[in-house]
Write an enzyme that holds these catalytic residues in place. Sequence first.
Site, PDB file in Angstrom:
ATOM      1  N   ALA A 113       0.821  -1.325   0.239  1.00 17.15           N
ATOM      2  CA  ALA A 113       0.020   0.009  -0.093  1.00 17.15           C
ATOM      3  C   ALA A 113       0.890   1.400   0.017  1.00 17.15           C
ATOM      4  O   ALA A 113       0.466   2.322  -0.353  1.00 17.15           O
ATOM      5  CB  ALA A 113      -0.870  -0.060   1.167  1.00 17.15           C
ATOM      6  N   ARG A 152      10.776   7.305  -1.243  1.00 15.67           N
ATOM      7  CA  ARG A 152      12.192   7.427  -1.592  1.00 15.67           C
ATOM      8  C   ARG A 152      12.612   7.371  -3.155  1.00 15.67           C
ATOM      9  O   ARG A 152      13.528   7.580  -3.430  1.00 15.67           O
ATOM     10  CB  ARG A 152      12.943   6.414  -0.941  1.00 15.67           C
ATOM     11  CG  ARG A 152      13.277   6.568   0.592  1.00 15.67           C
ATOM     12  CD  ARG A 152      13.609   5.567   1.653  1.00 15.67           C
ATOM     13  NE  ARG A 152      12.472   4.529   1.730  1.00 15.67           N
ATOM     14  CZ  ARG A 152      12.707   3.418   2.592  1.00 15.67           C
ATOM     15  NH1 ARG A 152      13.774   3.284   3.065  1.00 15.67           N
ATOM     16  NH2 ARG A 152      11.472   2.767   2.987  1.00 15.67           N
ATOM     17  N   LYS A 173       5.277   2.747  -5.787  1.00 14.51           N
ATOM     18  CA  LYS A 173       6.569   1.671  -5.761  1.00 14.51           C
ATOM     19  C   LYS A 173       6.074   0.373  -6.272  1.00 14.51           C
ATOM     20  O   LYS A 173       7.266   0.272  -6.996  1.00 14.51           O
ATOM     21  CB  LYS A 173       6.661   1.676  -4.182  1.00 14.51           C
ATOM     22  CG  LYS A 173       7.984   1.129  -3.592  1.00 14.51           C
ATOM     23  CD  LYS A 173       8.062   0.488  -2.325  1.00 14.51           C
ATOM     24  CE  LYS A 173       9.171   0.699  -1.746  1.00 14.51           C
ATOM     25  NZ  LYS A 173       9.328   0.551  -0.265  1.00 14.51           N
ATOM     26  N   ASP A 207       7.605  -5.184  -1.907  1.00 13.95           N
ATOM     27  CA  ASP A 207       8.859  -4.361  -2.432  1.00 13.95           C
ATOM     28  C   ASP A 207      10.098  -5.039  -2.429  1.00 13.95           C
ATOM     29  O   ASP A 207      11.198  -4.681  -2.745  1.00 13.95           O
ATOM     30  CB  ASP A 207       9.041  -3.106  -1.986  1.00 13.95           C
ATOM     31  CG  ASP A 207       9.340  -2.865  -0.538  1.00 13.95           C
ATOM     32  OD1 ASP A 207       9.240  -4.268   0.017  1.00 13.95           O
ATOM     33  OD2 ASP A 207       9.883  -2.249   0.019  1.00 13.95           O
ATOM     34  N   ARG A 233       6.084  -5.758 -36.707  1.00 11.02           N
ATOM     35  CA  ARG A 233       4.915  -5.151 -35.837  1.00 11.02           C
ATOM     36  C   ARG A 233       3.935  -5.978 -35.461  1.00 11.02           C
ATOM     37  O   ARG A 233       3.950  -7.391 -35.966  1.00 11.02           O
ATOM     38  CB  ARG A 233       4.398  -3.673 -36.294  1.00 11.02           C
ATOM     39  CG  ARG A 233       5.624  -2.669 -36.546  1.00 11.02           C
ATOM     40  CD  ARG A 233       4.839  -1.372 -37.419  1.00 11.02           C
ATOM     41  NE  ARG A 233       3.725  -1.033 -37.095  1.00 11.02           N
ATOM     42  CZ  ARG A 233       2.959  -0.421 -37.744  1.00 11.02           C
ATOM     43  NH1 ARG A 233       3.249  -0.123 -38.891  1.00 11.02           N
ATOM     44  NH2 ARG A 233       1.672  -0.060 -37.460  1.00 11.02           N
ATOM     45  N   SER A 283      10.164  -4.785 -58.653  1.00 16.48           N
ATOM     46  CA  SER A 283      10.456  -3.609 -57.391  1.00 16.48           C
ATOM     47  C   SER A 283       9.676  -2.568 -57.879  1.00 16.48           C
ATOM     48  O   SER A 283       8.951  -2.045 -58.652  1.00 16.48           O
ATOM     49  CB  SER A 283      11.968  -3.205 -57.786  1.00 16.48           C
ATOM     50  OG  SER A 283      12.678  -4.451 -57.463  1.00 16.48           O
ATOM     51  N   ARG A 334       2.225   1.338 -65.228  1.00 14.91           N
ATOM     52  CA  ARG A 334       2.968   2.646 -65.212  1.00 14.91           C
ATOM     53  C   ARG A 334       3.119   3.291 -66.485  1.00 14.91           C
ATOM     54  O   ARG A 334       2.573   2.853 -67.531  1.00 14.91           O
ATOM     55  CB  ARG A 334       4.467   2.150 -64.997  1.00 14.91           C
ATOM     56  CG  ARG A 334       4.986   1.177 -65.989  1.00 14.91           C
ATOM     57  CD  ARG A 334       6.415   0.676 -65.741  1.00 14.91           C
ATOM     58  NE  ARG A 334       6.821  -0.167 -66.823  1.00 14.91           N
ATOM     59  CZ  ARG A 334       7.809  -1.218 -66.662  1.00 14.91           C
ATOM     60  NH1 ARG A 334       8.029  -1.935 -65.460  1.00 14.91           N
ATOM     61  NH2 ARG A 334       8.314  -1.881 -67.717  1.00 14.91           N
TER      62      ARG A 334
HETATM   63  C1  UD1 Z   1      10.367  -2.800   6.695  1.00 12.87           C
HETATM   64  C2  UD1 Z   1      10.629  -3.173   8.232  1.00 12.87           C
HETATM   65  C3  UD1 Z   1      12.146  -3.390   8.389  1.00 12.87           C
HETATM   66  C4  UD1 Z   1      12.641  -4.444   7.317  1.00 12.87           C
HETATM   67  C5  UD1 Z   1      12.242  -4.069   5.953  1.00 12.87           C
HETATM   68  C6  UD1 Z   1      12.657  -5.027   5.048  1.00 12.87           C
HETATM   69  C7  UD1 Z   1       8.856  -2.043   9.432  1.00 12.87           C
HETATM   70  C8  UD1 Z   1       8.280  -1.048  10.371  1.00 12.87           C
HETATM   71  N1  UD1 Z   1       9.934  -2.131   8.880  1.00 12.87           N
HETATM   72  O1  UD1 Z   1      11.188  -1.490   6.416  1.00 12.87           O
HETATM   73  O2  UD1 Z   1      12.349  -3.926   9.692  1.00 12.87           O
HETATM   74  O3  UD1 Z   1      14.168  -4.469   7.644  1.00 12.87           O
HETATM   75  O4  UD1 Z   1      11.012  -3.843   5.876  1.00 12.87           O
HETATM   76  O5  UD1 Z   1      12.523  -4.827   3.644  1.00 12.87           O
HETATM   77  O6  UD1 Z   1       8.042  -2.908   8.867  1.00 12.87           O
HETATM   78  N2  UD1 Z   1       3.384  -0.915   3.308  1.00 12.87           N
HETATM   79  C9  UD1 Z   1       2.097  -0.994   3.330  1.00 12.87           C
HETATM   80  N3  UD1 Z   1       1.232   0.040   4.244  1.00 12.87           N
HETATM   81  C10 UD1 Z   1       2.032   0.901   5.098  1.00 12.87           C
HETATM   82  C11 UD1 Z   1       3.198   1.098   5.020  1.00 12.87           C
HETATM   83  C12 UD1 Z   1       3.806  -0.089   4.163  1.00 12.87           C
HETATM   84  O7  UD1 Z   1       1.437  -1.633   2.757  1.00 12.87           O
HETATM   85  O8  UD1 Z   1       1.174   1.744   5.811  1.00 12.87           O
HETATM   86  C13 UD1 Z   1       4.121  -1.676   2.461  1.00 12.87           C
HETATM   87  C14 UD1 Z   1       4.983  -0.993   1.748  1.00 12.87           C
HETATM   88  O9  UD1 Z   1       4.507  -0.552   0.257  1.00 12.87           O
HETATM   89  C15 UD1 Z   1       6.032  -2.031   1.356  1.00 12.87           C
HETATM   90  C16 UD1 Z   1       6.155  -2.587   2.647  1.00 12.87           C
HETATM   91  O10 UD1 Z   1       5.009  -2.315   3.377  1.00 12.87           O
HETATM   92  O11 UD1 Z   1       5.964  -2.758   0.402  1.00 12.87           O
HETATM   93  C17 UD1 Z   1       7.188  -2.428   3.476  1.00 12.87           C
HETATM   94  O12 UD1 Z   1       7.301  -1.149   3.748  1.00 12.87           O
HETATM   95  P1  UD1 Z   1       8.553   0.036   3.692  1.00 12.87           P
HETATM   96  O13 UD1 Z   1       8.324   1.244   4.094  1.00 12.87           O
HETATM   97  O14 UD1 Z   1       9.222  -0.262   2.320  1.00 12.87           O
HETATM   98  O15 UD1 Z   1       9.304  -0.466   5.053  1.00 12.87           O
HETATM   99  P2  UD1 Z   1      10.980  -0.402   5.254  1.00 12.87           P
HETATM  100  O16 UD1 Z   1      11.334   0.777   5.596  1.00 12.87           O
HETATM  101  O17 UD1 Z   1      11.570  -1.014   4.222  1.00 12.87           O
HETATM  102 CA    CA Z   2      11.158  -1.737   1.842  1.00 12.18          CA
END
Ligand code: UD1
Ligand code: CA
Length: 499
Positions: free
Chosen positions: A27, A32, A39, A120, A353, A425, A460
């Site tokens: 979500a 970043r 993402k 991710d 294509r 041709s 032609r």
């Molecule tokens: C998170 C972990 C960290 C771990 C790392 C590994 C937490 C607090 N930290 O950090 O310990 O080492 O993953 O990759 O969990 N997402 C949601 N809803 C939200 C927030 C995030 O669905 O409200 C999803 C993001 O889209 C993402 C995943 O959760 O796919 C991880 O979130 P992200 O913000 O990337 O966490 P990290 O900072 O990487």
């Molecule tokens: Ca992450």
Amino acid sequence: MKKSANTASSNTPTTAAPRVAVAIMAAGKGTRLKSQLPKVLHEVGGKPLLAHVIAAATKVVPPQDVFAIIGHEADRVREAVASTGVNFILQPEQRGTGHALMVAQSSLSDYDHVIVLSGDAPQITPQTIASLLNFHLDEQAAMTLLSADLDHPTGYGRVIRKGAGSAEVQAIVEEKSATPAQKKIQEINAGFYVFATPQLFSHITKLSTANPHAEYYLTDMAEVLRQARQRVVVWKTDYPGEVLGANTRAELSYIDYQMRMRKCHELMAEGVSIFFPATCVIDSDVRIAPDTVIEPFVQILGKSRIGAACRIRSYSVISNSEIGPGVLIRPGCILDEARIGPGAILGPYSHLRPGSDIGESAHVGNFVETKKIKLGKGSKANHLTYLGDAEIGAGVNIGAGTITCNYDGVNKHKTVIEDEAFIGSDTTLVAPVRIGKGAYVGAASCITNDVPEDALAIGRGQQVVKEGWARQKRAAMHPPRRHGDTETRRRNCPEKQKH
Ligand code: UD1
Ligand code: CA
């Protein structure tokens, strides 16, 4: 076989297989990445991050037991992966990974266990997910987390074990809250977990937002459950590459590179030669049969299939195309949704294509563009030609510079060229038009009417020859010089006299 006396005995409790769901956290916005695109839709290995995670998840449980938690640009994410058949749960406000599971409670509470994956981290494998689940079930844990040792653990949560060598976990500490000593720990939380669902949801309300991001951290469940005297364990993977998350553009490109190199190595192990693999871009779903040779700087994308013993020369880009065995693709060809029959030869610089269907042993040569055509067995269109909306039989020869005029400004029309026809041709074929079997078309013809079988058509202007015309023109432009002419000119031209 001898039957055991108490096979069906009622005093042997039958333990039903646990019901297991997968929840994929997808979500987040991905701040970043500094992107308009959510993402999890950023691509590595030719498809979105989330599509890789779903592919791994659906090899462990069926799609109807997989739940993608989506929020930021939810409609876009849903549409991108809808064809996988997984379920979606909306997390309208993204208040942290813990919050993502809170909103999923009603969908997941019918299951005994939930595997939680990060949307991710696309390199996770079904084997690792299955091992994590098995370890969790064997340990009868409330929470099991996946860890890995990283040389550069900065940015990840760190795993604090109860003691050295103990599988039990004290807590997970996020980078921002870690003490200098904790930051030295190289064992990181990979962001993949298995929870016993009843324990997760009876304690999840204890999560707080008292942390630097003011979010509900799922990682805090380790400490919450431990304090509630529940078993929290960790299982470490030997393949840290699998758990890397793509949080920045640099991490995306690193993961993409790793995936593509792994793909090349898999193909090489299956008998495909790839020279200079670091220059080749081959998507994860591509299939290539043995003894095919891929030269440097080739891209093979989407769901392309390439048969055995082909040679794909440099600078070709092949998308979603099907190529039979023994095909030679010379340098610089572009293929998009094309089908190429066995032994055909393309290029250099052919552009095929969508809907181009090239028959067995046919040739499509340099600067030839095709679209929605069928080119029959052994037919040749070797130079500087446009063939669109055409059905061309076998053994046909298409001369250099031939053009099918398929578009009248409003509609597209079809050209049919029957077997063994010969198109001279520089012919323009104004569709709809049919060239009969074995017919000839004289060079530079503009063909607007059908040509019957075995006929010759010439369309032609008539050639006109004017004997001696050029000689007379030259004579008029340069009349023969009379004696003394040079001297007269010099006197009248002072500049020339200086020399
Ligand atoms: C998170 C972990 C960290 C771990 C790392 C590994 C937490 C607090 N930290 O950090 O310990 O080492 O993953 O990759 O969990 N997402 C949601 N809803 C939200 C927030 C995030 O669905 O409200 C999803 C993001 O889209 C993402 C995943 O959760 O796919 C991880 O979130 P992200 O913000 O990337 O966490 P990290 O900072 O990487
Ligand atoms: Ca992450």
